[in-house]
Design a protein around this motif. Structure first.
Motif, short mmCIF file in Angstrom:
data_model
loop_
_atom_site.label_atom_id
_atom_site.label_comp_id
_atom_site.label_asym_id
_atom_site.label_seq_id
_atom_site.Cartn_x
_atom_site.Cartn_y
_atom_site.Cartn_z
N THR A 155 -50.02 -37.42 -43.56
CA THR A 155 -51.19 -36.59 -43.28
C THR A 155 -51.28 -36.15 -41.82
OG1 THR A 155 -52.54 -38.59 -42.94
CG2 THR A 155 -52.52 -37.62 -45.15
N ARG A 156 -50.27 -36.52 -41.00
CA ARG A 156 -50.27 -36.03 -39.62
C ARG A 156 -50.20 -34.51 -39.63
NH1 ARG A 156 -49.35 -38.70 -34.75
NH2 ARG A 156 -48.81 -37.32 -33.02
N ALA A 157 -50.82 -33.89 -38.65
CA ALA A 157 -50.97 -32.43 -38.65
C ALA A 157 -49.64 -31.71 -38.84
CB ALA A 157 -51.64 -31.98 -37.35
N GLU A 158 -48.58 -32.17 -38.16
CA GLU A 158 -47.30 -31.49 -38.24
C GLU A 158 -46.72 -31.53 -39.65
OE1 GLU A 158 -48.14 -33.74 -36.11
OE2 GLU A 158 -47.77 -33.06 -34.06
N ARG A 159 -47.02 -32.60 -40.40
CA ARG A 159 -46.51 -32.72 -41.76
C ARG A 159 -47.46 -32.07 -42.77
NH1 ARG A 159 -42.36 -36.13 -42.96
NH2 ARG A 159 -41.49 -37.36 -41.25
N ALA A 160 -48.74 -32.19 -42.53
CA ALA A 160 -49.71 -31.61 -43.45
C ALA A 160 -49.71 -30.08 -43.38
CB ALA A 160 -51.11 -32.14 -43.14
N HIS A 161 -49.24 -29.53 -42.26
CA HIS A 161 -49.19 -28.08 -42.08
C HIS A 161 -47.76 -27.70 -41.67
CE1 HIS A 161 -53.59 -28.01 -42.19
NE2 HIS A 161 -53.53 -29.08 -41.42
N GLY A 215 -45.73 -25.04 -42.26
CA GLY A 215 -45.37 -23.68 -41.87
C GLY A 215 -45.95 -23.28 -40.53
N LYS A 216 -45.32 -22.31 -39.89
CA LYS A 216 -45.79 -21.87 -38.57
C LYS A 216 -47.23 -21.38 -38.63
CE LYS A 216 -41.24 -20.44 -36.79
NZ LYS A 216 -40.46 -20.82 -38.00
N ARG A 217 -47.52 -20.49 -39.58
CA ARG A 217 -48.89 -19.95 -39.67
C ARG A 217 -49.88 -21.06 -40.02
NH1 ARG A 217 -50.96 -15.33 -39.88
NH2 ARG A 217 -52.26 -15.78 -41.69
N SER A 218 -49.49 -21.95 -40.91
CA SER A 218 -50.39 -23.03 -41.30
C SER A 218 -50.74 -23.91 -40.11
CB SER A 218 -49.75 -23.87 -42.41
OG SER A 218 -50.56 -24.97 -42.76
N ARG A 219 -49.74 -24.22 -39.28
CA ARG A 219 -50.00 -25.04 -38.10
C ARG A 219 -50.90 -24.32 -37.12
NH1 ARG A 219 -44.49 -26.47 -38.74
NH2 ARG A 219 -43.85 -24.94 -37.19
N ALA A 251 -56.26 -17.15 -39.07
CA ALA A 251 -56.03 -16.90 -40.50
C ALA A 251 -56.03 -15.41 -40.84
CB ALA A 251 -57.09 -17.62 -41.33
N GLY A 252 -56.52 -14.55 -39.98
CA GLY A 252 -56.61 -13.12 -40.28
C GLY A 252 -55.28 -12.40 -40.24
N ARG A 253 -55.28 -11.20 -40.73
CA ARG A 253 -54.06 -10.38 -40.77
C ARG A 253 -53.57 -9.99 -39.39
NH1 ARG A 253 -55.12 -6.06 -45.75
NH2 ARG A 253 -55.27 -7.63 -47.43
N LEU A 254 -54.44 -10.08 -38.40
CA LEU A 254 -54.05 -9.70 -37.04
C LEU A 254 -53.15 -10.74 -36.37
CD1 LEU A 254 -57.43 -8.26 -35.70
CD2 LEU A 254 -55.45 -6.99 -36.53
N HIS A 255 -52.86 -11.84 -37.08
CA HIS A 255 -52.05 -12.90 -36.50
C HIS A 255 -50.85 -13.23 -37.38
CE1 HIS A 255 -55.09 -13.83 -33.41
NE2 HIS A 255 -55.95 -13.51 -34.35
N PRO A 256 -49.97 -12.25 -37.64
CA PRO A 256 -48.76 -12.54 -38.43
C PRO A 256 -47.80 -13.41 -37.64
CG PRO A 256 -48.63 -10.35 -37.51
CD PRO A 256 -50.01 -10.86 -37.17
N THR A 257 -46.81 -13.96 -38.33
CA THR A 257 -45.86 -14.86 -37.68
C THR A 257 -45.14 -14.23 -36.49
OG1 THR A 257 -45.52 -16.08 -39.74
CG2 THR A 257 -43.82 -16.30 -38.06
N PRO A 258 -44.68 -12.96 -36.57
CA PRO A 258 -44.02 -12.37 -35.38
C PRO A 258 -44.91 -12.39 -34.14
CG PRO A 258 -43.55 -11.04 -37.32
CD PRO A 258 -44.59 -12.06 -37.74
N ARG A 259 -46.21 -12.17 -34.33
CA ARG A 259 -47.10 -12.21 -33.17
C ARG A 259 -47.18 -13.63 -32.61
NH1 ARG A 259 -53.58 -10.60 -32.65
NH2 ARG A 259 -53.93 -11.85 -30.78
N LEU A 260 -47.25 -14.62 -33.49
CA LEU A 260 -47.34 -16.00 -33.04
C LEU A 260 -46.10 -16.40 -32.25
CD1 LEU A 260 -48.76 -17.59 -36.32
CD2 LEU A 260 -50.04 -16.92 -34.27
N LEU A 261 -44.93 -15.90 -32.66
CA LEU A 261 -43.69 -16.20 -31.95
C LEU A 261 -43.63 -15.45 -30.61
CD1 LEU A 261 -41.20 -16.09 -34.96
CD2 LEU A 261 -42.00 -18.12 -33.73
#
Length: 315
Positions: A213-219, A221-225, A234-244
């Motif tokens: 249940t540690r955060a890194e394991r419970a989440h 995926g990149k977006r989930s974390r 969680a919104g559409r304005l934050h896709p994975t490419p933007r996070l990277l």
């Protein structure tokens, strides 16, 4: 608790009932006692609030706050720091364990070395029962007197958990607060390292718990974390490419913010370019999770003997 404790410990928590009491026992049983413990409950839905209130009633060093809604892990980390009063600051995790001498040894290191901005200790990964599973050797050059060397090491070497060391609060106030993009903790710690060297107490005094249940394991995926760090992701304005992209820009911005000499700034940019290029190549980007763990026989440490509250568990 003194009116102005020297050290503030910030413990942001969400649904931490499984391990929270063990962490609190370990922190409150420290041989260094001049601290306040700020617990910010991120609107937990389990028994976290009851545990916090019970401990706060027993120890005046605890200041407990329950937030009305879940603001995310990153803003909650900033919240406990903003409420702190000590000249030194440390984040603590609700599921990790801390040897009795951890705080004392880190504070002593900062007192003895005015140039050091952060002090931490050797660590080992423990399981849900508190048994050592993966002890790591710290291989980063964060003790170098040269900012570019420290920065390069933070880029290329799989790191420890320096973010959970004892820091000088006045330095931390000059660093951009922890963000919520992918690997934001890495850029955050790298920026701290540009302000001054770190010190690693050689003894194993910090125990990072790995559990389902540690955060890194419970989440996973990149977006989930990132959403766990801040629900606004969680919104559409934050896709994975933007996070990277924000991750890479975090390093660039850190170099720009810290007062470095022109030569050091150029060296940091060269290291960053080399790192970014290496990440593009297939098979590059070694992570600490990919390294073979240190052979457990090389470390003789008993969590039960070192951590307050676990005395009766010794075999």
């Amino acid at each position: 608790m003194t009116a102005h404790p020297r050290l503030s410990i910030g413990l942001p928590v969400y649904n931490g009932e499984e391990y929270l009491a063990e962490a609190l026992d370990a922190l409150l049983g420290q041989t260094y006692e001049d601290f306040e413990l700020l617990i910010s409950d991120n609107a937990s839905t389990d028994g976290t609030a009851d545990i916090c209130r019970r401990y706060a009633a027993r120890d005046s060093r605890i200041r407990y706050t329950r937030l009305p809604r879940n603001i995310g892990a990153a803003p909650n980390h900033h919240h406990v720091f903003a409420e702190s009063r000590g000249e030194l600051f440390k984040w603590a995790s609700h599921d990790d364990l801390y040897a009795r001498d951890l705080l004392r040894r880190c504070v002593e290191a900062l007192d003895e070395r005015p140039e050091v901005v952060l002090a931490h200790a050797a660590e080992a990964v423990i399981d849900g029962d508190g048994q050592v599973r993966v002890p790591y050797e710290y291989g980063l050059a964060t003790d170098s007197p040269h900012p570019p060397e420290r920065f390069r090491s933070m880029l290329f070497e799989p790191g420890g958990d320096d973010m959970y060391g004892v820091m000088r609060a006045e330095v931390l106030r000059r660093v951009k607060p922890l963000d919520s993009y992918h690997h934001a903790d890495r850029t955050f710690t790298a920026e701290i390292s540009l302000h001054g060297p770190f010190h690693q107490v050689p003894e194993v005094l910090y125990f990072r718990r790995d559990h389902p249940t540690r955060a890194e394991r419970a989440h996973p995926g990149k977006r989930s974390r990132c959403i766990n760090l801040d629900p606004r992701r969680a919104g559409r304005l934050h896709p994975t490419p933007r996070l990277l992209a924000e991750y890479v820009w975090g390093y660039v911005a850190a170099i720009r913010r810290v007062p470095l000499s022109p030569a050091d700034r150029r060296a940091c940019h060269r290291h960053l370019l080399a790192w970014a290029t290496s990440r593009i190549r297939p098979g590059s980007g070694e992570r600490v999770e990919d390294r073979a763990p240190v052979d457990p026989v090389r470390i003789t440490v008993s969590v039960d003997a070192l951590v307050a509250g676990r005395e009766g568990r010794q075999s």
